[in-house]
Write a protein that holds these residues in place. Sequence first.
Motif, PDB file in Angstrom:
ATOM      1  N   ARG A 209      13.837  46.940  52.349  1.00  0.00           N
ATOM      2  CA  ARG A 209      14.579  48.024  52.498  1.00  0.00           C
ATOM      3  C   ARG A 209      16.424  47.667  52.157  1.00  0.00           C
ATOM      4  N   SER A 637      20.297  49.193  62.647  1.00  0.00           N
ATOM      5  CA  SER A 637      19.112  50.095  61.902  1.00  0.00           C
ATOM      6  C   SER A 637      18.773  51.180  62.733  1.00  0.00           C
ATOM      7  N   GLU A 639      16.166  54.444  62.802  1.00  0.00           N
ATOM      8  CA  GLU A 639      15.045  54.958  62.110  1.00  0.00           C
ATOM      9  C   GLU A 639      14.259  55.964  62.954  1.00  0.00           C
ATOM     10  N   ALA A 657      12.109  57.309  57.901  1.00  0.00           N
ATOM     11  CA  ALA A 657      13.463  57.598  57.312  1.00  0.00           C
ATOM     12  C   ALA A 657      14.284  56.723  58.125  1.00  0.00           C
ATOM     13  N   TYR A 658      15.122  56.034  57.426  1.00  0.00           N
ATOM     14  CA  TYR A 658      16.167  55.120  58.132  1.00  0.00           C
ATOM     15  C   TYR A 658      17.454  54.876  57.405  1.00  0.00           C
ATOM     16  N   TYR A 659      18.500  54.286  58.250  1.00  0.00           N
ATOM     17  CA  TYR A 659      19.757  54.230  57.873  1.00  0.00           C
ATOM     18  C   TYR A 659      20.210  52.826  58.525  1.00  0.00           C
ATOM     19  N   ASP A 661      23.212  49.715  58.493  1.00  0.00           N
ATOM     20  CA  ASP A 661      24.724  49.384  58.673  1.00  0.00           C
ATOM     21  C   ASP A 661      24.733  47.820  58.637  1.00  0.00           C
ATOM     22  N   ARG A 686      25.506  49.493  53.350  1.00  0.00           N
ATOM     23  CA  ARG A 686      25.012  50.497  53.944  1.00  0.00           C
ATOM     24  C   ARG A 686      23.514  50.859  53.103  1.00  0.00           C
ATOM     25  N   ARG A 688      20.486  53.885  52.994  1.00  0.00           N
ATOM     26  CA  ARG A 688      19.810  55.279  53.227  1.00  0.00           C
ATOM     27  C   ARG A 688      18.379  55.093  52.540  1.00  0.00           C
ATOM     28  N   THR A 711      15.244  54.000  48.218  1.00  0.00           N
ATOM     29  CA  THR A 711      16.179  53.011  48.774  1.00  0.00           C
ATOM     30  C   THR A 711      17.409  53.152  48.309  1.00  0.00           C
ATOM     31  N   ASP A 712      18.527  53.735  49.006  1.00  0.00           N
ATOM     32  CA  ASP A 712      19.826  53.900  48.521  1.00  0.00           C
ATOM     33  C   ASP A 712      20.892  52.782  49.146  1.00  0.00           C
TER      34      ASP A 712
END
Length: 843
Positions: A209, A637, A639, A657-659, A661, A686, A688, A711-712
């Motif tokens: 990720r 995280s 999710e 989907a996840y974010y 930090d 970060r 996203r 994966t951004d």
Amino acid sequence: MRNEQPTSKVTNALVTCAAALCITCTAQAEETVELKIPPQSLETALLEFAEQSGAQVVMASTNVADIRTRGVAGRLTPRVALAQLIEGTDLEIHAVGERGFSLTARADEPKATQPKTVAPASAAKAEDPKKKALSSNLVTPDGDRRIETVIVTAQKREERLMEVPQSVTALSTAELTRSGALQFRDYADSVPGLAYNTNGAGYTQVVLRGVTTGYESSAPVAIYVDEVPYGGSGVMVNTTRQALDAGLFDLDRIEVLRGPQGTLYGAGAVGGLLKYVSKRPSSDKFEGQAQIGLSSTEQGGLSHSVAGAANLPISEGKAGVRLSGFYNHDGGYIDNLSRGKDDVNQADIYGGRADLLLTPTEQFSVRVAVFAQNISRDGESSADFSFAGSPVDSDMKQRRPAAEPFDQSFRLASVTLNYNFDWAALTSISSYQQDHTENVIDITQLYQPFTALLGHSYSSIGSVGETKTDKFVQEVRLASAGGERFDWIVGGFYTDENMDNHGRYVLEDAAGQPAPNVLNDGLTEIQFEEYAGFGTLTWHLTDKLDVSGGIRYSKVHQSFTSNFVGEIAVPSQPKTTGTTDATTYLANARYLINDQSMFYARYATGYRPGGPNNSYLDLVTLQQVPVAPFDSDTLSSYELGFRHETADRRFSMDLAAYYIDWKDIIIRVYDAGTGASYYDNAAGMRVRGGELALTARPVSSLTLAANMAYTDAYMAEDNSQLGAAKGERMPTVPRFSGSLTAEYDFSDIRWQPTLGAAVRYTGDRTASFDLNGGFPQYDMGSYTAVDLRAGLSFAPYDVQLYVRNLLDERGQVSAYTWQGNPLVSRVAMLQPRTIGLTVTTRF
């Protein structure tokens, strides 16, 4: 008998086996069997019951829909175990023949609904033994195989993957065998969200990720062998790129857990977890398998492999042992022009396992396991490229005056104790491991002019990094039996690690002969000790909705000392100590729409421990400069996930989907102006992203699958130490990656042929940050690889033919750039077209 034809021999053997099987089934009607079925939906539990007991169950779907069971564990007769599974329901059991049961609602006539038959794997006429791993089979009266139910241990319980509230990929032994996979590189591209840096077998950094800065100070992904964490935990030991590349033969499965796993798995699992799960010994039956393989690589050498495993019952129901061994020779495909050596990245990987299981009572078991593996490689799997992206000589060649061997030996012994109370299960895992790795990197170009000023004339200079790790780990946990309003796990963890990091030079004089090392020889001794306590609690608010929370507190003590000698040695470091602590959290909610659909939301944190720091000699002032300790980094995280499969199990979807930090990232700082080398905390980043896995079975013999990841990963702010700008993409990580596979199983045809194909895509990536002076930037681009495979099964043999990278794509897997070699980027190349054959026999 001497003139008997082979076909007659096979026929006689089959008749004898069939007769013995009939006798055995009759005799075993009331014999006890060892069962371990976790709390879950009753329909899934019945599938596992059929698999483990060898019994057959006929039921109406409406009678078991939406019913959950507390599970069953221990050595019981099939009828008693079945009664425990349906305890508290309105179902009753009816015997059907010698080995079968039917379930109907009490006081009701059997419903008109088309019945389902849950059968053991051996009862499915289309089932191939090699597909038994990780699965239970739902078989309708016409013998149509509908589903494989995957069981994982992501939450330190055996659970159906469909009901686990986090993103998990499980790869079975059958999948790995069909694709000809023998090492990490062979399956890595099939796992959504996984990227990696590598220089060859045994020297790999795993990324999940997008959690990476490219050149990590400590690994962002934890590696486990069953219940045991692998490798050193601190940053000083310098083993970030030495992720365990375990032999894949006789594994039960590989589990890949994405996202931080700090609560249950502790420090180092900020990006996720890679777990090798070995096959459990059986005390009930003798079985074994043997495998040989041969492959040829374009512009490379021949590779071959041999492996074998046997399960030996010692005392029925009480003791069994499983033994396995493997040897893989990788023929290589990179040539070193400076030393005139072809296929310099050829490698030998060999080892074995011994696993003893004792079950003196139904409640108590002891498992003693030993695993040993060696890797020996002549050179790197990397070619030399200019920073403009062009090969210096060709895309499969390098110029390295110094030889670059890699040698690793890994030894692991563990003892797992389980005691099953009526209300909870107590588990203790004690382990001890030793890892010894020695790796050489050519630094001739950088150091040759400098050493000439000191009066030396060397034709090659190699930098040796030798690490030794001795590690003891103890974990104890108590887990509720399940099936109640509250499920919980509480436990404690302790690790004691002693590590040596020995750096030195290997030199050759102007005539190419070995020369004494008068330049630098240094030893850093590291001690790492961690205490941790953890717990999770799940509250089943309704039969469909539950919420969970978890916490882990860790306290870490570290110390190190270093001694260096030589003409260009850095100053020695007196003993330096430090203590840090960290708390990680977990919170999730799961909603079971039905047995085929689930939503979940997950919040999880992870960390890597901070610690004491190096001092350094300022080359300008010639004064020793102390450096403050560095802090732990932390990652959070968020999710959301959805899993679904149709009622007939022909279509499934797994969406997440996840974010992420990530704050106070631990980095290694190199300052050429002052000669400084120390650890610090950099700005945050970060991520996203999302992952999607789709599986479709339009007919029972055809399986289609797609795995995709977006994966951004980017910097949250500028950081001069990394040479990174706000918003800049993180190194190593492709924005898009994915795979498409198709497999057709002609199980109704003699010899049961199979055909399969896969397409793997990895998007463009960079090796560093644009303004990083220590590690210059390099763009690796994207690549697409196509694989084919075909198989035949004619008892007792399975034959698999595969072609990996059919179109001979020259993909760039990873790149290592370093100011020590400012004109060349070391680019690890995708294995060229490889054609291979494996033959497996079972007995």
